[in-house]
Design a protein around this motif. Sequence first.
Motif, PDB file in Angstrom:
ATOM      1  N   VAL A  49      48.852  45.981  49.941  1.00 49.74           N
ATOM      2  CA  VAL A  49      48.075  45.670  50.720  1.00 49.74           C
ATOM      3  C   VAL A  49      48.250  46.454  51.900  1.00 49.74           C
ATOM      4  O   VAL A  49      49.440  46.878  52.272  1.00 49.74           O
ATOM      5  CB  VAL A  49      48.535  44.076  50.921  1.00 49.74           C
ATOM      6  N   GLN A  50      46.905  46.805  52.505  1.00 43.26           N
ATOM      7  CA  GLN A  50      47.123  47.749  53.668  1.00 43.26           C
ATOM      8  C   GLN A  50      47.427  46.708  54.843  1.00 43.26           C
ATOM      9  O   GLN A  50      46.901  45.805  55.305  1.00 43.26           O
ATOM     10  CB  GLN A  50      45.537  48.272  54.008  1.00 43.26           C
ATOM     11  N   THR A  51      48.529  47.177  55.661  1.00 42.17           N
ATOM     12  CA  THR A  51      49.245  46.241  56.773  1.00 42.17           C
ATOM     13  C   THR A  51      49.580  47.280  57.880  1.00 42.17           C
ATOM     14  O   THR A  51      50.700  47.317  58.173  1.00 42.17           O
ATOM     15  CB  THR A  51      50.352  45.660  56.347  1.00 42.17           C
ATOM     16  N   PRO A  52      48.779  48.159  58.403  1.00 42.28           N
ATOM     17  CA  PRO A  52      48.966  49.178  59.537  1.00 42.28           C
ATOM     18  C   PRO A  52      49.551  48.053  60.537  1.00 42.28           C
ATOM     19  O   PRO A  52      48.937  46.954  60.870  1.00 42.28           O
ATOM     20  CB  PRO A  52      47.666  49.902  59.939  1.00 42.28           C
ATOM     21  N   ASN A  53      50.560  48.468  61.330  1.00 43.90           N
ATOM     22  CA  ASN A  53      51.096  47.726  62.425  1.00 43.90           C
ATOM     23  C   ASN A  53      51.403  46.331  62.133  1.00 43.90           C
ATOM     24  O   ASN A  53      51.572  45.367  62.663  1.00 43.90           O
ATOM     25  CB  ASN A  53      50.186  47.683  63.648  1.00 43.90           C
ATOM     26  N   GLY A  54      51.877  46.107  60.673  1.00 44.62           N
ATOM     27  CA  GLY A  54      52.440  44.851  60.175  1.00 44.62           C
ATOM     28  C   GLY A  54      51.343  43.906  60.177  1.00 44.62           C
ATOM     29  O   GLY A  54      51.812  42.682  60.040  1.00 44.62           O
ATOM     30  N   GLU A  55      50.141  44.422  59.970  1.00 45.08           N
ATOM     31  CA  GLU A  55      49.024  43.143  60.052  1.00 45.08           C
ATOM     32  C   GLU A  55      48.112  43.461  58.926  1.00 45.08           C
ATOM     33  O   GLU A  55      47.711  44.666  58.640  1.00 45.08           O
ATOM     34  CB  GLU A  55      48.304  43.010  61.429  1.00 45.08           C
ATOM     35  N   VAL A  56      47.719  42.430  58.072  1.00 44.95           N
ATOM     36  CA  VAL A  56      46.517  42.779  57.043  1.00 44.95           C
ATOM     37  C   VAL A  56      45.465  43.216  57.785  1.00 44.95           C
ATOM     38  O   VAL A  56      44.711  42.923  58.667  1.00 44.95           O
ATOM     39  CB  VAL A  56      46.235  41.458  56.451  1.00 44.95           C
ATOM     40  N   CYS A  57      44.672  44.427  57.309  1.00 39.14           N
ATOM     41  CA  CYS A  57      43.571  45.139  57.546  1.00 39.14           C
ATOM     42  C   CYS A  57      42.826  44.944  56.415  1.00 39.14           C
ATOM     43  O   CYS A  57      42.912  45.218  55.066  1.00 39.14           O
ATOM     44  CB  CYS A  57      43.993  46.716  57.682  1.00 39.14           C
ATOM     45  N   TYR A  58      41.475  44.530  56.719  1.00 29.99           N
ATOM     46  CA  TYR A  58      40.332  44.300  55.873  1.00 29.99           C
ATOM     47  C   TYR A  58      39.436  45.428  55.895  1.00 29.99           C
ATOM     48  O   TYR A  58      38.554  45.603  55.112  1.00 29.99           O
ATOM     49  CB  TYR A  58      39.927  42.923  56.023  1.00 29.99           C
ATOM     50  N   ASP A  59      39.266  46.221  56.918  1.00 32.45           N
ATOM     51  CA  ASP A  59      38.419  47.315  57.131  1.00 32.45           C
ATOM     52  C   ASP A  59      38.921  48.352  56.212  1.00 32.45           C
ATOM     53  O   ASP A  59      40.035  48.958  56.298  1.00 32.45           O
ATOM     54  CB  ASP A  59      38.241  47.591  58.279  1.00 32.45           C
ATOM     55  N   ALA A  76      49.133  35.652  51.270  1.00 32.98           N
ATOM     56  CA  ALA A  76      50.442  35.306  51.036  1.00 32.98           C
ATOM     57  C   ALA A  76      51.101  35.748  52.730  1.00 32.98           C
ATOM     58  O   ALA A  76      51.824  34.859  53.189  1.00 32.98           O
ATOM     59  CB  ALA A  76      51.331  36.091  49.992  1.00 32.98           C
ATOM     60  N   ILE A  77      50.344  36.831  52.872  1.00 36.55           N
ATOM     61  CA  ILE A  77      51.004  37.437  54.476  1.00 36.55           C
ATOM     62  C   ILE A  77      50.379  36.506  55.471  1.00 36.55           C
ATOM     63  O   ILE A  77      51.010  36.143  56.383  1.00 36.55           O
ATOM     64  CB  ILE A  77      50.940  38.991  54.433  1.00 36.55           C
ATOM     65  N   GLU A  78      49.289  36.447  55.259  1.00 42.97           N
ATOM     66  CA  GLU A  78      48.672  35.490  56.372  1.00 42.97           C
ATOM     67  C   GLU A  78      49.173  33.973  56.575  1.00 42.97           C
ATOM     68  O   GLU A  78      49.341  33.334  57.537  1.00 42.97           O
ATOM     69  CB  GLU A  78      46.986  35.136  55.999  1.00 42.97           C
ATOM     70  N   MET A  79      49.651  33.512  55.243  1.00 45.15           N
ATOM     71  CA  MET A  79      50.295  32.095  55.344  1.00 45.15           C
ATOM     72  C   MET A  79      51.619  32.176  55.921  1.00 45.15           C
ATOM     73  O   MET A  79      52.341  31.238  55.964  1.00 45.15           O
ATOM     74  CB  MET A  79      49.946  31.597  54.052  1.00 45.15           C
ATOM     75  N   GLU A 118      43.371  15.907  55.558  1.00 46.34           N
ATOM     76  CA  GLU A 118      43.154  17.189  56.139  1.00 46.34           C
ATOM     77  C   GLU A 118      44.081  18.076  55.474  1.00 46.34           C
ATOM     78  O   GLU A 118      45.504  17.865  55.084  1.00 46.34           O
ATOM     79  CB  GLU A 118      43.327  17.134  57.465  1.00 46.34           C
ATOM     80  N   ILE A 119      43.646  19.184  54.725  1.00 46.24           N
ATOM     81  CA  ILE A 119      44.444  20.124  54.004  1.00 46.24           C
ATOM     82  C   ILE A 119      44.191  21.752  54.623  1.00 46.24           C
ATOM     83  O   ILE A 119      43.201  21.994  54.593  1.00 46.24           O
ATOM     84  CB  ILE A 119      44.126  20.088  52.547  1.00 46.24           C
ATOM     85  N   PRO A 120      45.400  22.490  55.107  1.00 47.52           N
ATOM     86  CA  PRO A 120      45.053  23.626  55.754  1.00 47.52           C
ATOM     87  C   PRO A 120      44.607  24.629  54.594  1.00 47.52           C
ATOM     88  O   PRO A 120      45.103  24.654  53.387  1.00 47.52           O
ATOM     89  CB  PRO A 120      46.513  23.969  56.037  1.00 47.52           C
ATOM     90  N   PHE A 121      43.668  25.409  55.107  1.00 50.27           N
ATOM     91  CA  PHE A 121      43.417  26.416  53.848  1.00 50.27           C
ATOM     92  C   PHE A 121      42.961  27.810  54.482  1.00 50.27           C
ATOM     93  O   PHE A 121      42.778  27.829  55.654  1.00 50.27           O
ATOM     94  CB  PHE A 121      42.289  25.885  53.023  1.00 50.27           C
ATOM     95  N   LEU A 122      42.787  28.853  53.593  1.00 50.19           N
ATOM     96  CA  LEU A 122      41.915  29.977  54.149  1.00 50.19           C
ATOM     97  C   LEU A 122      41.065  30.130  53.055  1.00 50.19           C
ATOM     98  O   LEU A 122      40.973  29.688  51.837  1.00 50.19           O
ATOM     99  CB  LEU A 122      43.235  31.195  53.808  1.00 50.19           C
ATOM    100  N   PHE A 123      39.981  30.867  53.493  1.00 50.18           N
ATOM    101  CA  PHE A 123      38.645  30.698  52.692  1.00 50.18           C
ATOM    102  C   PHE A 123      38.443  32.387  52.581  1.00 50.18           C
ATOM    103  O   PHE A 123      38.320  32.929  53.507  1.00 50.18           O
ATOM    104  CB  PHE A 123      37.759  29.957  53.512  1.00 50.18           C
ATOM    105  N   MET A 124      38.528  32.911  51.370  1.00 49.84           N
ATOM    106  CA  MET A 124      38.681  34.188  51.211  1.00 49.84           C
ATOM    107  C   MET A 124      37.748  34.777  50.071  1.00 49.84           C
ATOM    108  O   MET A 124      37.615  34.047  49.076  1.00 49.84           O
ATOM    109  CB  MET A 124      40.127  34.805  50.947  1.00 49.84           C
TER     110      MET A 124
END
Length: 363
Positions: A136-146, A106-109, A5-11
């Motif tokens: 990277v857009q990070t309003p309120n310290g979180e990644v924003c994708y919209d 990198a932020i998500e990880m 098992e290997i952790p991953f993000l799919f992007m």
Amino acid sequence: MSQTEIPFLFMRGGTSRGPYLNRADLPADLETLAEVLIAMVGSGHPLNIDGIGGGAAVTTKVAMLSRSEDDWADIDYFFAQVSVEDRLVDFKPTCGNILSGVGPAAIEMGLIDAKDAETTVNIRAVNTEARVSAVVQTPNGEVCYDGAAQIDGVPGTAAPVALQFMETVGGVTGAFLPTGNLIDTIDGIDVTCMDVAMPMVIARASSFELTGYESAAELDENTAFYARMEAVRLKAGALMGMGDVTKSVTPKFGLLAPARNGGTVATRYFMPWKCHPTMAVTGAQCLASCVLTPGTVADGLIAKPNENPASIVLEHASGDIGVLVDYTQSAEGFQVNSAGLVRTARKLASGSVFIPRSVWDGK
């Protein structure tokens, strides 16, 4: 458990997608790593049916991230191009589209902390030593994708990721013009061999009796053209000091033609055994540099821009892409200082990906 098992993000990064992994979760030696990525993607089948690849070169790409020990960079980005069918992994090139997702990933990880409003992530591309700043857009310290940014080749809109590429010249071959010439003639075809963000062999479409406006599908069906192009590419690779490139995806190949939709120049980019459905970010920088450099195969196709930085719009098979190139033109010649592009990215899934334990036991 019979699997590892290997952790991953799919992007999705730009017009490509694939798994984003923590380098610490993977084997250190490249031979074992290649087998792990082949199993993960499902290389060896045209549909990648036994893995998470998408059956196309733009969907069998892998990003591996780690905190950087470089004084300038925050994140090291190690890229792998996994083949769809041939069970090959190429660690030589980098990918600017996949790089679009490196900052958010990198932020998500948890590899870098987000700031309020937006976060600048300084990235070292391990494969080529290029340095890239990603905002990277990070309003309120979180990644924003919209967001409202739109790139051709991706439906809808998303938050912009502003990329500034630096130190991209000669990343693979050590030289802006690896052969020392502005134009080389190979098999009767005039080409410019250039290494900016990606080593490329660039020709006019008309040299292959093409218009340069063919669709990606039309080009992929033209086996006679591919045979001629590959013969030129292999000889160019040797002239560029890259050795036998038979099994390498670099150098890439590009075609130029006069613009017809309001851009600077019409382009087609090859990966290299299929036509890219849009345009590689790295390839865009190299093609834009070729367009700006006097004496290349691009001469006569466009009116050279007078502004600096120069805005170069490359028409591709699915629309266009803009590159803002900062350059120096002096008695010593043409020099690329940096290139800026806007891309988008989106997190598609997160969790674990599984590979057979017989490939790697995770230790």
